[in-house]
Design a protein around this motif. Structure first.
Motif, PDB file in Angstrom:
ATOM      1  N   ALA A   1       1.250  -1.573  -0.672  1.00 59.01           N
ATOM      2  CA  ALA A   1       0.209  -0.181  -0.050  1.00 59.01           C
ATOM      3  C   ALA A   1       1.276   1.138  -0.309  1.00 59.01           C
ATOM      4  N   GLU A   2       1.770   1.156   1.122  1.00 61.28           N
ATOM      5  CA  GLU A   2       2.437   2.288   0.504  1.00 61.28           C
ATOM      6  C   GLU A   2       3.854   2.551  -0.319  1.00 61.28           C
ATOM      7  N   PHE A   3       4.043   1.651  -1.262  1.00 58.12           N
ATOM      8  CA  PHE A   3       4.347   1.495  -2.160  1.00 58.12           C
ATOM      9  C   PHE A   3       2.879   2.066  -3.502  1.00 58.12           C
ATOM     10  N   VAL A   4       2.148   1.836  -3.773  1.00 58.16           N
ATOM     11  CA  VAL A   4       1.314   2.581  -4.515  1.00 58.16           C
ATOM     12  C   VAL A   4       1.196   3.370  -4.789  1.00 58.16           C
ATOM     13  N   GLY A   5       0.639   3.783  -3.734  1.00 55.47           N
ATOM     14  CA  GLY A   5       0.505   5.178  -2.613  1.00 55.47           C
ATOM     15  C   GLY A   5       1.634   6.022  -3.174  1.00 55.47           C
ATOM     16  N   SER A   6       2.703   5.964  -2.920  1.00 55.06           N
ATOM     17  CA  SER A   6       3.398   6.720  -2.973  1.00 55.06           C
ATOM     18  C   SER A   6       3.410   6.827  -4.569  1.00 55.06           C
ATOM     19  N   LEU A   7       4.050   5.905  -5.413  1.00 54.10           N
ATOM     20  CA  LEU A   7       3.840   6.222  -7.034  1.00 54.10           C
ATOM     21  C   LEU A   7       3.489   7.080  -7.051  1.00 54.10           C
ATOM     22  N   LEU A   8       1.525   6.635  -6.839  1.00 55.39           N
ATOM     23  CA  LEU A   8       0.054   7.382  -7.332  1.00 55.39           C
ATOM     24  C   LEU A   8       0.630   9.055  -6.524  1.00 55.39           C
ATOM     25  N   LEU A   9       1.253   8.802  -5.212  1.00 57.58           N
ATOM     26  CA  LEU A   9       1.274  10.606  -5.489  1.00 57.58           C
ATOM     27  C   LEU A   9       2.382  11.181  -6.415  1.00 57.58           C
ATOM     28  N   ALA A  10       3.185  10.250  -6.570  1.00 57.35           N
ATOM     29  CA  ALA A  10       4.498  10.913  -7.627  1.00 57.35           C
ATOM     30  C   ALA A  10       4.140  11.616  -8.627  1.00 57.35           C
ATOM     31  N   ALA A  11       3.163  10.190  -9.593  1.00 56.56           N
ATOM     32  CA  ALA A  11       2.400  10.555 -11.240  1.00 56.56           C
ATOM     33  C   ALA A  11       2.013  11.607 -11.048  1.00 56.56           C
ATOM     34  N   LEU A  12       0.775  11.864  -9.885  1.00 58.36           N
ATOM     35  CA  LEU A  12       0.150  12.440  -9.780  1.00 58.36           C
ATOM     36  C   LEU A  12      -0.049  14.243  -9.662  1.00 58.36           C
ATOM     37  N   VAL A  13       1.193  14.647  -8.636  1.00 58.22           N
ATOM     38  CA  VAL A  13       2.075  15.313  -8.791  1.00 58.22           C
ATOM     39  C   VAL A  13       3.349  16.009 -10.078  1.00 58.22           C
ATOM     40  N   ILE A  14       3.498  15.393 -10.217  1.00 63.13           N
ATOM     41  CA  ILE A  14       4.329  15.695 -11.425  1.00 63.13           C
ATOM     42  C   ILE A  14       3.407  15.122 -13.050  1.00 63.13           C
ATOM     43  N   GLY A  15       3.123  14.376 -12.503  1.00 70.24           N
ATOM     44  CA  GLY A  15       2.309  14.374 -13.724  1.00 70.24           C
ATOM     45  C   GLY A  15       1.096  16.045 -14.381  1.00 70.24           C
ATOM     46  N   SER A  16       0.529  15.850 -13.759  1.00 68.19           N
ATOM     47  CA  SER A  16      -0.363  17.273 -13.389  1.00 68.19           C
ATOM     48  C   SER A  16       0.443  18.360 -13.692  1.00 68.19           C
ATOM     49  N   GLY A  17       1.684  18.001 -12.804  1.00 67.89           N
ATOM     50  CA  GLY A  17       2.473  19.358 -13.206  1.00 67.89           C
ATOM     51  C   GLY A  17       3.357  19.619 -14.977  1.00 67.89           C
ATOM     52  N   ILE A  18       3.648  18.344 -15.471  1.00 63.34           N
ATOM     53  CA  ILE A  18       4.198  18.436 -16.715  1.00 63.34           C
ATOM     54  C   ILE A  18       2.470  19.285 -17.674  1.00 63.34           C
ATOM     55  N   ALA A  19       0.965  18.701 -17.809  1.00 66.46           N
ATOM     56  CA  ALA A  19      -0.178  18.630 -17.811  1.00 66.46           C
ATOM     57  C   ALA A  19      -0.137  20.306 -18.361  1.00 66.46           C
ATOM     58  N   ALA A  20      -0.207  20.937 -16.663  1.00 70.54           N
ATOM     59  CA  ALA A  20      -0.035  21.961 -16.495  1.00 70.54           C
ATOM     60  C   ALA A  20       0.467  22.639 -17.345  1.00 70.54           C
ATOM     61  N   GLN A  21       1.719  22.665 -17.463  1.00 65.62           N
ATOM     62  CA  GLN A  21       3.113  23.339 -18.164  1.00 65.62           C
ATOM     63  C   GLN A  21       2.179  22.771 -19.795  1.00 65.62           C
ATOM     64  N   ARG A  22       1.555  22.235 -20.204  1.00 64.81           N
ATOM     65  CA  ARG A  22       1.558  22.082 -21.733  1.00 64.81           C
ATOM     66  C   ARG A  22       0.785  22.702 -22.166  1.00 64.81           C
ATOM     67  N   LEU A  23      -0.766  23.074 -20.849  1.00 62.85           N
ATOM     68  CA  LEU A  23      -1.498  23.433 -21.416  1.00 62.85           C
ATOM     69  C   LEU A  23      -1.883  24.768 -21.479  1.00 62.85           C
ATOM     70  N   SER A  24      -0.699  24.911 -20.084  1.00 65.48           N
ATOM     71  CA  SER A  24      -0.641  26.449 -19.941  1.00 65.48           C
ATOM     72  C   SER A  24       0.193  26.961 -20.282  1.00 65.48           C
ATOM     73  N   PRO A  25       1.045  27.163 -21.253  1.00 70.71           N
ATOM     74  CA  PRO A  25       2.387  27.526 -21.525  1.00 70.71           C
ATOM     75  C   PRO A  25       2.750  28.903 -21.659  1.00 70.71           C
ATOM     76  N   ASP A  26       2.715  29.518 -21.300  1.00 71.22           N
ATOM     77  CA  ASP A  26       2.659  31.337 -20.670  1.00 71.22           C
ATOM     78  C   ASP A  26       2.208  31.902 -19.904  1.00 71.22           C
TER      79      ASP A  26
END
Length: 228
Positions: free
Chosen positions: A11-36
């Motif tokens: 649970a700690e491994f999968v939860g930590s994996l998903l936490l990092a994926a959502l923090v970083i993934g949403s950051g990448i998406a935000a950077q691409r969707l709102s570049p300026d």
């Protein structure tokens, strides 16, 4: 609910994996969707992180406590809520989970699986921000669990982290495992390897401050399982 250690580690491994994926993934998406628009990028990243963390705590809390954070596990162990043996198992599992989550996030957006961040964040205001952000997180969690209100932790932690993205100059990493994970993504949410040690030291310094405060303010413990 008490689960076997292997279940809790999964649970700690999968939860930590998903936490990092959502923090970083949403950051990448935000950077691409709102570049300026940096402000809009931060809003998108913060909103996704807050609601995603709320959901992850609800999912994994009954199995492992949904720590996903070595500092949370350390303080829980120091307060007697988590065995030291389990802490020794939790901490590396959380780090490996967050690093794996960073790789997953990169792949989801068709980037190189590993790209070392070049975002320098090592200034004294960033370090102080991490002390404040981590201290606040620990107070939110343990004020609730030590007063019999652990069922409110998922919402409270999600709300606090979402707010802390905005009131701290560091955008509230508040977690050594996620700090190390974010080194492996050269994106909006990344942090340069040279900046990570300052953040990690600040986060553990916050734990040293939080422990006596928690004992002073919330001395009576309700014996319930940690939910954050």
């Amino acid at each position: 609910m008490t689960r076997p250690p292997a279940h809790a580690l999964v649970a700690e491994f999968v939860g930590s994996l998903l936490l990092a994926a959502l923090v970083i993934g949403s950051g990448i998406a935000a950077q691409r969707l709102s570049p300026d628009d940096g402000g809009l990028q931060l809003l998108e990243n913060a909103a996704a992180s807050a609601v995603g963390l709320f959901a992850l705590i609800l999912v994994f809390g009954p199995v492992s406590g949904a720590h996903f954070n070595p500092v949370v596990s350390l303080v829980d162990a120091a307060l007697g809520g988590l065995s030291w043996r389990r802490f020794v198992l939790y901490a590396p599992t959380q780090v490996v989970g967050c690093v794996t989550g960073a790789i997953v996030a990169n792949v989801l957006f068709d980037s190189a699986p590993v790209s070392i961040s070049t975002t320098d964040r090592a200034t004294w205001p960033h370090g102080l921000s991490e002390v404040v952000a981590t201290l606040g997180l620990l107070l939110v969690i343990f004020s609730l669990t030590r007063t019999g209100r652990g069922e409110k932790a998922a919402a409270a932690v999600g709300a606090y982290i979402g707010a802390a993205y905005w009131f701290t100059s560091s955008t509230s990493f508040a977690n050594p495992a996620i700090t190390l994970g974010r080194v492996f993504s050269d994106s909006f949410a990344g942090i340069a390897p040279s900046s990570a040690p300052l953040y990690i030291v600040a986060q553990f310094a916050a734990a040293a401050i939080a422990l006596p405060l928690i004992r002073l303010l919330y001395p009576a413990v309700r014996h319930e399982e940690m939910t954050a």
